[in-house]
Every structure is written in structure tokens, then in C-alpha cells.
Design a protein around this motif. Structure first.
Motif, short mmCIF file in Angstrom:
data_model
loop_
_atom_site.label_atom_id
_atom_site.label_comp_id
_atom_site.label_asym_id
_atom_site.label_seq_id
_atom_site.Cartn_x
_atom_site.Cartn_y
_atom_site.Cartn_z
N GLN A 484 -14.92 -6.26 1.70
CA GLN A 484 -14.52 -5.74 2.93
C GLN A 484 -13.51 -6.38 3.73
N ASP A 485 -13.39 -7.48 3.39
CA ASP A 485 -12.08 -8.27 3.74
C ASP A 485 -10.89 -7.71 3.38
N LYS A 486 -10.87 -7.28 2.16
CA LYS A 486 -9.69 -6.84 1.27
C LYS A 486 -9.43 -5.48 1.92
N VAL A 487 -10.53 -4.65 2.21
CA VAL A 487 -10.13 -3.63 2.73
C VAL A 487 -9.02 -3.79 4.04
N CYS A 488 -9.36 -4.75 4.79
CA CYS A 488 -8.49 -4.80 6.09
C CYS A 488 -7.23 -5.53 5.60
N ARG A 489 -7.00 -6.59 4.82
CA ARG A 489 -6.04 -7.02 4.32
C ARG A 489 -5.04 -6.00 3.80
N ASN A 490 -5.47 -4.95 2.77
CA ASN A 490 -4.71 -4.02 2.10
C ASN A 490 -3.95 -3.01 2.90
N GLU A 491 -4.95 -2.91 4.06
CA GLU A 491 -4.49 -1.72 5.06
C GLU A 491 -3.35 -2.58 5.95
N GLU A 492 -3.50 -3.57 6.27
CA GLU A 492 -2.36 -4.20 6.82
C GLU A 492 -1.22 -4.41 6.05
N GLN A 493 -1.20 -4.72 4.75
CA GLN A 493 -0.08 -4.79 3.89
C GLN A 493 0.73 -3.16 3.71
N ILE A 494 -0.01 -2.32 3.73
CA ILE A 494 0.61 -0.98 3.65
C ILE A 494 1.29 -0.75 4.85
N ILE A 495 0.57 -1.07 6.13
CA ILE A 495 1.43 -0.73 7.39
C ILE A 495 2.57 -1.45 7.58
N ALA A 496 2.71 -2.77 7.03
CA ALA A 496 3.70 -3.79 7.28
C ALA A 496 4.82 -3.01 6.53
N ARG A 497 4.43 -2.26 5.20
CA ARG A 497 5.49 -1.72 4.52
C ARG A 497 6.25 -0.37 5.42
N LEU A 498 4.97 0.36 5.90
CA LEU A 498 5.31 1.68 6.56
C LEU A 498 6.53 1.22 7.72
N GLN A 499 6.09 0.04 8.25
CA GLN A 499 6.98 -0.24 9.57
C GLN A 499 8.51 -0.57 9.24
N ASP A 500 8.83 -0.71 7.88
CA ASP A 500 10.04 -1.15 7.23
C ASP A 500 10.77 0.42 7.18
N LEU A 501 10.15 1.44 7.34
CA LEU A 501 10.74 2.97 7.19
C LEU A 501 11.31 3.31 8.61
N GLU A 502 12.65 3.64 8.84
CA GLU A 502 13.35 4.08 9.66
C GLU A 502 12.66 5.57 9.80
N LEU A 503 12.20 5.85 10.99
CA LEU A 503 11.47 7.24 10.95
C LEU A 503 12.74 8.43 11.36
N ASP A 504 13.30 9.11 10.48
CA ASP A 504 14.37 10.04 10.73
C ASP A 504 13.77 11.40 10.86
N PRO A 505 14.49 12.39 11.29
CA PRO A 505 13.83 13.73 11.55
C PRO A 505 13.00 14.29 10.33
N VAL A 506 13.37 13.97 9.09
CA VAL A 506 12.65 14.44 7.92
C VAL A 506 11.37 13.70 7.67
N LEU A 507 11.35 12.33 7.94
CA LEU A 507 10.00 11.60 7.87
C LEU A 507 9.23 11.91 9.08
N VAL A 508 9.78 12.08 10.34
CA VAL A 508 8.98 12.51 11.35
C VAL A 508 8.15 13.90 11.05
N GLN A 509 8.86 14.82 10.54
CA GLN A 509 8.33 16.14 10.18
C GLN A 509 7.09 15.81 8.98
N THR A 510 7.46 14.80 8.16
CA THR A 510 6.15 14.57 7.13
C THR A 510 4.99 13.91 7.74
N LEU A 511 5.47 12.99 8.78
CA LEU A 511 4.46 12.15 9.64
C LEU A 511 3.61 13.47 10.61
N ARG A 512 4.13 14.09 11.11
CA ARG A 512 3.42 15.18 11.91
C ARG A 512 2.45 16.14 11.12
#
Length: 987
Positions: A484-512
Motif C-alpha cells: 500500500q505504501d508503494k502505491v503512494c510512493r510510485n504515484e508520487e514519483q510518476i507525478i514528479a516526472r509529469l511536472q517536468d513536462l511543459e504543457l504546450d497546446p499539443v500536450l494540453v489537448q492530450t491531457l483534456r
């Protein structure tokens, strides 16, 4: 050449002199196969001198003299030259070489020695045979020593970091296709398995420490990589399999889900262990950290479809196949790879790790196309079931194996593979892993190489898409603290990587697009309308999505975050549906909750999400309303709601600008909810919460204060309402803070007085005094409060409470009322003969002094009460003494005459007091003599002297006292020593 030798000079430093080292390096088929250096450096990496000599040879090949192997040179010498050569050699190194030379000479001259059985002699400067193994030099002993050292430090002194860098070294070797990678990993694993702490942890049934667990996970993942090497030989694989099985069968081998044997005892339900759970754990096979690697040994790369996927960007289905339902391609003709997702991702990791980045990318694209198809099909299934599922409000559909927190980290692996292909390497930027302040990576869009029509997709948008798909997967919370702890930790790791992405129009479209799919995904999405009761919550993920979407599509951002606010595991009703897997028969368990060890963390993440929405909605009343409703519906912990209220208050009242009324009202409403939730339950922060609420209401304004005063009974206890709430509202500070005019001040005061009287009626013991204080300025209210006290005095109040109020009355200038209350207090009191240090004695003395100051009548009224309640001789004599020192009635009450004469102890009321005091002395004396020890004799004689003073106040006191002493001598004649002392003092 096969052998390089040289001398390397290390220049002098401020502390060290210049040093020269002799270095020798053997190499074979472009690999360094062995090294020796005079520096004696012990490390798994080459020392600086070996590196220097190698680089010198690479950069200045013409400066290094190339010689024949020494055996060739010796072959050209005659008998004399050879003799000369050997003697000179021995002379140059006689200390080191002489013993060896002597031994060799003896062996060569002995006809049957071993040396004479072999034809020829070795030559270190000649190359190896073509059949010999050739691999890079690895100092195995050093690897063992270092791992052992780092493990013994137990994760301290940065040893965890050191071990991680050894793992990184293994990955680097695999990428360079250096056969030592697997060898080094074997050496590391052997040391890990020999760690003495393993058997200790197992005996104690304790979990392995957190840092250590992560290292074991990485070890397991690396073995999966090694066995999935697409180009390893069969005999290598079977050799690894034997090793892995041997380690896995050892009883100290750590298990995949974290701990040894059974997890911690069931916290929520320690007594009635559900039968479902215990049998289940017996039936399930033991899975160790090596199990996945062992399973990986069965996988191969021979599948022709797989081979075509990884070997070409242009592999598409023939056009005529596209109409039919094909499992190999999607409708656009792009190849699919329909393997169990984590396994397919492990293949990607293996390709990437073994230096096949293009192939890894091709397989990743095929996996993503498969996931997309799966997502579409799930949407269609949901459309057919939607009505029924929404009516039930629950679903049994769930993934028992989540991708986030999975031992093989499938989502992280795909994301890394894709983003690595898009990374902009900055000029002369060496990536240093240890630098804590490393700059975030910079990415660019790289179009996906594809054989079908130009899709306009980039590897970067695919990376974002697959991360969102994986994080949004609806899945059941795994069992056990570590998983259970690993679920939280892995989620935080992936989000930290996602936050490195600059969201340009192409990525915003993917996100939406992906967010809309997640919202519509029904039971297959963690953000769908209906989810399984034990679904992993989406708060952390939703907080990232909300912040990322907000600038581009606020409506979608709020819709998503509000949907994610739920935490169904805390709702009281269990789902009616059956869960087909016995693994999760939670509804059968008698306890209300399954064993969610990370629940505290999850609830705080839910609170974070709510706080993020509140902050964003500042000033927008409609949005704030919906967020407030979501909080009230989904958050069940009073301390978290209190934290949200405090957060909202902070954001609403910035130091440098005006308050935001919309958010302030939300803070107040949350605060009121906390008050209602904690009114009847014990909460150690309750006082802090009540004070905070008054501060918040003050900030909102006078109407809010009037409102909480009027509805106090649903928010506060009577004590809180009077001593904290009303008292703060009526304080000078509050009035100044609100700068109220007279009518407003009067309205508040009137509300406070009404509250005070209601509280005094409800709980006179604790609220009477506060009520009187609050009503001081209003005659009618004050009289009412006083009457409430008098009515309650006979039944519900203690002498301490009554004395306190009586003193307050005297202080306010109501001595007769004080006397009345003091008299009532006396009736509740009882002081035994030996209670001469009782805390109420001061009150009794004060009450008698008050009565005495009021006059003879009051004193006459209180003395019978004193005589009835106080049986302690010293206290009574103290009162008697005080009453005879001055004339009564000195308080000077208007309309009363004061004779100014001292009172006699022969007449009432003091006569009664004197008799009571004398009889108290007699009783106390007898009581003390029944169990007196010699060390108390002196004290007893002093006590008798005090008694005599009191006896002598009576007319026939000396006769009475003499009789009393004679009586004592008669009764206690056995206590000879004591009676001797009595005679000495009193005759």
C-alpha cells in the motif's frame, strides 16, 4: 599488444609529496581483462592511474613503444645472452625476485618436477587463445567487500546511495552489453542474501526497513532485466534460473509484498480474523522478490509478430485485413501486442536496459495502441451496463493488479522510454546523478515513426497519455502495509516526472482528451461514475490534473477534482455485489473497514485536494459552494475539516490586502461543521477549535457573532459558550476589532446575556459565575442569574463553587448576598477532626469573618452551621479567637447600629462555639491517643497546651481542664512515658 605497462606520476599537492606508481594492464579483443597498480587501490572501479595509462595509450598510440611478446625476444638470444639477461634481472630486483628464482632453478634442475612435465613456458605479454573467455576485468572480491560494507551500515552514511550507484553501474554494463553486468549482479545478490539482518527480521516477524525494501525491489527488477536479455544464450539463462530458484527457496528470502509471513495483526479486527483471509493466505503460493525473474525465464523473443514489431517502424497489417477483427493490428493497421501489461513493459525495460532503445520505443508504441483499444472497448461495455451500475451505485469490476505500485513499475518504464527519446541534451551537460540541484530535463516533440498515415503524434504526447491512463486505472488497494505504501510512493514519483513536462497546446489537448475518457470510463477508470468500494483513491492524481487543467479548461478541472473527492472505503455501507475473487472478501469481514494501513496518508491527500480547490475558487461563490458540499459529503475526519477551515481562513485573510468574504464564509461554515462534529466526542484540540471559530466569526463580522451566540447549544457546551465564546465576544479587543456602534454593541451584549442565562440554567455548577460576570451591566439579567444560583445551591452545587460565587458577590459589593451563599456553602461542607490542612479552611475562616463584620445576627446565624460542619479543633479555636478580638458589625452596613462592644464567650452565640471547640479537643485527644507512637509525644503535648488555652476561655475552664487531664492519666496509665510528660507539663 596484449600487455601495457608504464609508470604514472601523481604531482605533489599541498599535503602530499609527488608519487610514482607502476601500472600493468592486460587486454584482449578490445576489453581490459586485468589490471595491477602500485597504489593498492581497492575499489570496484579502476583507479585514476589505470585510467590515465589507458587514456595515454588511446590518445598517443605512437608514443607507446610496441614490442614483441617477451618469449619472442628470448628466443633470439644465445646461451650467454640468456645467462646475462637472467642475472641482470635478478640483480635489479634481487629482494623481490631472488627467492622465486632460487625455487624455479631447483625445479628446472629436478628431472621429475611438474615444471619439466609441461612443454614451453607462460608469457604474460602474449595474447590469450581464441577459445579463451574474454571479458572486462571485474575485481570480484572488491565487489563483495563493498556491498558487504554498505549493507552493514544499514542505510546510514549514504550507503543506500552507494548501493543504488552500484545498481546503476549494473544497468550501465547491461546497456554496454558487457557480460560482467550479470556477474556483478550475482555478486551483489549473494551479499544481499548473506545479510545477517534478514534472519533477525524473519525471527521477529518484523518488516524489512523501508530503505532496504527499496533496494531489494531494485534487485528483483534488475534480475527481470537480466533474464529478459533478448540475446542471451540458453545455458546462461538456465544457470541464472538455478541461482534464482536457490535464493528464492531460502527461508530468509524477502517476499514480494514486503514482509515475512503474515502482515501485522489485523488492526481493525484483531480478535475475529475472518476465515476468508486466513485460508486465502495459505492457499496463495509464496512470492519472493525473485519470483518475477524466475517467471521471466520462461519468456522468449521468438514470436514472429514480436520480432517484426521491434525490428521495423513500418510494420503494418496488409490493407485487406483491416476490416476483419484482428488481434494483431488495430483498425488503422498498427501492430498490437496483447501480452499481460506489466510483462510487456518488462520486455520494454529489458530492451532499453540492454542497449536497444529503438526497439524499446517500437514495442512501447504497440503496447500503447493496445491500451487505447482496450480503453475504447471498456467504454463500449460500460455504455451497455451504465444504467444498471448507476442504479446499484457500486461495482464489483476492478483490477486486482494495479499498474501503479506494481513491482515491475510498468507505467514508469513506458514513460521513461518515451521521454528519453524526446530529451534535449544540453551542450556539454554531463548528467551527474548525485547532484541534488540537477536542472529539470528539457523535452521536445519527436514525431512517432510509423508506417501508417502521418498520425501527427509525438513520443512526448504518448508519454503523457500512458502516464494518465496508468494512474487513472481503477484498481483494488493491495493487501499489506508495504504494497500500500508503494502505491503512494510510485504515484508520487510518476507525478514528479509529469511536472517536468511543459504543457504546450499539443500536450494540453492530450491531457483534456484523456481526462474526458477517464471521467466517462465507468468502472474501468478510477475517476469513473461508479467505482469499487476498495478502489485506490485518486486524490493525489486529481490534484495534479486539477492544477494542470485549470488554466486551460476550468470546468473540466473542477468536474474531475470533485469526482475524485470520494473515499468510498470510509462510507458505512458495504457494496451489495459479490466480489468474485476470494482474495478480497471484504464485505464478509465483521470489521467496518478493510486493513488500509495508509488510510491516514490517503485522508490527508483528500484534504490537500480540497484545499487546492478552495484556494483556486477564491472569490467565486458558485464554485466554492460545490467544493464545500463535496467536503461536507466526503471528508469524515473533524481534524482534517478543521485544517481545511484554517487553510481557507489563511487564504481569505492575506496580510497585505483585504479579506475575501466568499472564502471567509466557507471557512466559517467548515468551522461550524467541526463544532457540531466534535461537540459530543472527546477531542484534545477542542479548546483550540472553539477559540479559532470565534476568531473566524469575528473576521466575518457582527452578524456571524450574533448567529453563533444565538445557536450556541448546537455548537458548544455551556462551559465553552460562557467562558470562551461569550467572554471573547464581549472583550474589549473584539469591540475594537469590529469598531461597532452603540446599537450593535448592545445587540451583541444582549445576545451574550441571554446565552449566559441559558447556560447557567443548563449547567449552574460550571456556568453560574461566568453568567454573573457577563450580566454585571444589566440589573434584571444579573438578578436572574443570582436567582438561578440560589435555586441550584441546595441541589446541584458544591461548597467550592458556592464559596467562589460568594466571594465574587462580596467583591461586587453585595455582602449580604455573599453571606447567604456562604451559609448555603457551609451546609455542604464536612471537616473531620484530622483535616486541619483542608483547602476549604480558608473559605470557612473568610465566611466567619464576613458574618462577624456584618453583625451579631449574621454571626449567630452562621455559628450553628460551623459547629455542625467543622469537627477540627484547631480550626474551631482559630475562628473563636478571631471572633473575640474585635467587636462585630464593623462592615458599617447603612441603617444598622453598632454597639462597638466585644462579645463574651459566656453568652450566645460564642458560648455554643466554645463548647463545640472544647468537645472537639476532647474527641481529637482520644482519637490521637489510640494509635500514638513515641516520636509524636512532643507534638501531642503542644496540642494539649493549645487545648488548655481554649478551656481557659470558659468560666470554669481550669477545673474542666484539670478533670480532663486526670481522666487521661486514669485511662491511659499504660503509656507511662507519655503520662510522665503530661504530669511534668500540666501537674
Amino acid at each position: 599488444g596484449f600487455h601495457l605497462s608504464g609508470t604514472v606520476t601523481e604531482p605533489a599537492t599541498a599535503t602530499e609529496p609527488e608519487m610514482t606508481y607502476k601500472v600493468a594492464i592486460s587486454f584482449d579483443r578490445c576489453k581490459i581483462t586485468s589490471v595491477t597498480c602500485g597504489c593498492g587501490n581497492k575499489d570496484i572501479f579502476y583507479c585514476a592511474h589505470v585510467v590515465a595509462l589507458s587514456l595515454y595509450r588511446i590518445r598517443k598510440p605512437d608514443q607507446v613503444k610496441l614490442r614483441l611478446p617477451i618469449s619472442e625476444t628470448l628466443f633470439q638470444m644465445n646461451r650467454d645472452q640468456l645467462q646475462k639477461f637472467v642475472q641482470y634481472l635478478i640483480t635489479a630486483h634481487h629482494t623481490e625476485v631472488l627467492p622465486t628464482a632460487q625455487k624455479l632453478a631447483d625445479e628446472i634442475l629436478s628431472s621429475n618436477s611438474e615444471i619439466n612435465q609441461v612443454h614451453g613456458a607462460p608469457d604474460p605479454t602474449a595474447g590469450a587463445s581464441i577459445d579463451d573467455e574474454n571479458c572486462w576485468h571485474l575485481d570480484e572480491e572488491q565487489v563483495r567487500e563493498q556491498v558487504k560494507l554498505f549493507l552493514s551500515q544499514g542505510g546510514y552514511y549514504g550507503s543506500g546511495k552507494q548501493l543504488n550507484s552500484m545498481f546503476a553501474k549494473v544497468r550501465e554494463m547491461l546497456r554496454m552489453r558487457d557480460s560482467n553486468g550479470a556477474r556483478m549482479l550475482t555478486l551483489i545478490t549473494e551479499q544481499f542474501m548473506a545479510d545477517p539482518r534478514l534472519s533477525l527480521w524473519r525471527q521477529q516477524g518484523a518488516g524489512i526497513t523501508e530503505k532496504c525494501r527499496q533496494l531489494w525491489d531494485e534487485l528483483g527488477a534488475l534480475w527481470v532485466c537480466v533474464v529478459l536479455n533478448p540475446h542471451c544464450k540458453l545455458e546462461e539463462k538456465s544457470c541464472w534460473l538455478r541461482q534464482l530458484r536457490k535464493w528464492g527457496e531460502m527461508d530468509v528470502c524477502p517476499l514480494e509484498d514486503g514482509n515475512y509471513g503474515n502482515e501485522l495483526p489485523n488492526i481493525t479486527n484483531a480478535l475475529t480474523q475472518s476465515s476468508g483471509h486466513s485460508q486465502d493466505s495459505l492457499a496463495r503460493p509464496r512470492r519472493t522478490v525473485f519470483t518475477r525473474a524466475i517467471e521471466g525465464c520462461d519468456l522468449h523473443w521468438q514470436d514472429s509478430h514480436l520480432q517484426r514489431i521491434i525490428s521495423s517502424d513500418f510494420y503494418v497489417s496488409p490493407s485487406y485485413q483491416r476490416e476483419g477483427e484482428s488481434l494483431l493490428f488495430n483498425s488503422q493497421g498498427q501492430p498490437l501486442w496483447l501480452e499481460h501489461v506489466p510483462t510487456a513493459c518488462a520486455r520494454v525495460d529489458a530492451l532499453r536496459s540492454h542497449g536497444y532503445p529503438r526497439e524499446a520505443l517500437r514495442l512501447t508504441v504497440a503496447i500503447i495502441n493496445t491500451l487505447r483499444l482496450q480503453q475504447q472497448r471498456q467504454l463500449e461495455i460500460y455504455k451497455h451496463q451504465k444504467k444498471e451500475l448507476l442504479q446499484r451505485g457500486a461495482t464489483t469490476i476492478t483490477n486486482l493488479e494495479g499498474w501503479v505500485g506494481h513491482p515491475l513499475n510498468p507505467i514508469g518504464c513506458l514513460f521513461l522510454t518515451l521521454t528519453e527519446a524526446c530529451r534535449l541534451e544540453e551542450e556539454n551537460c554531463l548528467e551527474i546523478s548525485d547532484a541534488g540541484d540537477s536542472k529539470p530535463p528539457v523535452y521536445q516533440h519527436v514525431p512517432v515513426a510509423t508506417g501508417s498515415q502521418d498520425s501527427g503524434e509525438s513520443y512526448l504526447s504518448l508519454a503523457l497519455e500512458v502516464a494518465l491512463m496508468g494512474m487513472g486505472q481503477q484498481r483494488v488497494m493491495p493487501e499489506g502495509l508495504y504494497a500500500q505504501d508503494k502505491v503512494c510512493r510510485n504515484e508520487e514519483q510518476i507525478i514528479a516526472r509529469l511536472q517536468d513536462l511543459e504543457l504546450d497546446p499539443v500536450l494540453v489537448q492530450t491531457l483534456r482528451k484523456q481526462c474526458i475518457l477517464l471521467l466517462e470510463g465507468g468502472p474501468f477508470s478510477g475517476l469513473g461514475e461508479v467505482i469499487h468500494r476498495e478502489s485506490v483513491p485518486m486524490h493525489t492524481f486529481a490534484k495534479y490534473l486539477f492544477s494542470a487543467l485549470l488554466p486551460h479548461d476550468a470546468d473540466l478541472a473542477y468536474k474531475l477534482a470533485l469526482r475524485a473527492m470520494r473515499l468510498p472505503v470510509l462510507e458505512t455501507t458495504a457494496p451489495s455485489g459479490d466480489v468474485t475473487h476470494p482474495h478480497h472478501l471484504v464485505s464478509v469481514v465483521p470489521s467496518r473497514y478493510p486493513r488500509w494501513f495508509t488510510l491516514g496518508h490517503l485522508e490527508s491527500q483528500q484534504c490537500e485536494l480540497a484545499s487546492t480547490m478552495l484556494t483556486a475558487a477564491k472569490g467565486d461563490m458558485l464554485r466554492l459552494r460545490t467544493v464545500l458540499e463535496a467536503i461536507q459529503k466526503n471528508i469524515h475526519s473533524s481534524s482534517l475539516i478543521f485544517k481545511l477551515a484554517q487553510d481557507a481562513f489563511k487564504i481569505a485573510t492575506p496580510a497585505d490586502s483585504n479579506s475575501d468574504t466568499t472564502l471567509l464564509n466557507v471557512a466559517l461554515e467548515l468551522g461550524l461543521q467541526v463544532m457540531r462534529m466534535t461537540l459530543s466526542t472527546l477531542n484534545w484540540r477542542r479548546r483550540e477549535m472553539v477559540r479559532w471559530l470565534v476568531t473566524c466569526a469575528t473576521e466575518v463580522g457582527v452578524r456571524a457573532l450574533v448567529s453563533i451566540l444565538q445557536s450556541w447549544y448546537s455548537l458548544f457546551t455551556p462551559t465553552e459558550a460562557t467562558s470562551i465564546v461569550a467572554a471573547t465576544v464581549m472583550s474589549h479587543n473584539t469591540i475594537l476589532r469590529l469598531s461597532l456602534d452603540y446599537p450593535q454593541r448592545e445587540e451583541l451584549a444582549s445576545c451574550a446575556r441571554t446565552l449566559a442565562l441559558q447556560c447557567a440554567m443548563k449547567d449552574p455548577q460550571n456556568c453560574a459565575l461566568s453568567a454573573l460576570t457577563l450580566c454585571e451591566k444589566d440589573h434584571i439579567a444579573f438578578e436572574t442569574a443570582y436567582q438561578i444560583v440560589i435555586d441550584a445551591a441546595s441541589t446541584g452545587m458544591t461548597y467550592t463553587q458556592l464559596f467562589t460565587i460568594a466571594r465574587y458577590m462580596e467583591h461586587r459589593g453585595y455582602p449580604l448576598r455573599a453571606f447567604k451563599l456562604a451559609s448555603l456553602a457551609m451546609t455542604h461542607l464536612n471537616l473531620a477532626y484530622n483535616q486541619d490542612t483542608h483547602p476549604a479552611i480558608n473559605d470557612v475562616l473568610w465566611a466567619c469573618a464576613l458574618s462577624h463584620s456584618l453583625g451579631k445576627n449574621e454571626l449567630a446565624a452562621i455559628i450553628p452551621l460551623v459547629v455542625k460542619s467543622v469537627h477540627c479543633a484547631t480550626v474551631l479555636s482559630d475562628i473563636l479567637r478571631r471572633c473575640t478580638m474585635t467587636a462585630p458589625g464593623l462592615a458599617g452596613i447603612p441603617g444598622r447600629r453598632n454597639s462597638g462592644k466585644l462579645m463574651s464567650t459566656d453568652k450566645a452565640p460564642l458560648r455554643q462555639l466554645l463548647d463545640a471547640t472544647i468537645s472537639a479537643y476532647i474527641n481529637t485527644t482520644h482519637s490521637r491517643l489510640t494509635h500514638i507512637s513515641p516520636r509524636h509525644y512532643g507534638e501531642f503535648i503542644e496540642f494539649l497546651s493549645k487545648a488548655r488555652e481554649t478551656f481557659l476561655l470558659a468560666q470554669d475552664g481550669h477545673i474542666q481542664f484539670a478533670q480532663f487531664i486526670d481522666n487521661l492519666k486514669q485511662i491511659y496509665k499504660g503509656k507511662k512515658k507519655l503520662m510522665l510528660l503530661v504530669r511534668e507539663r500540666f501537674g
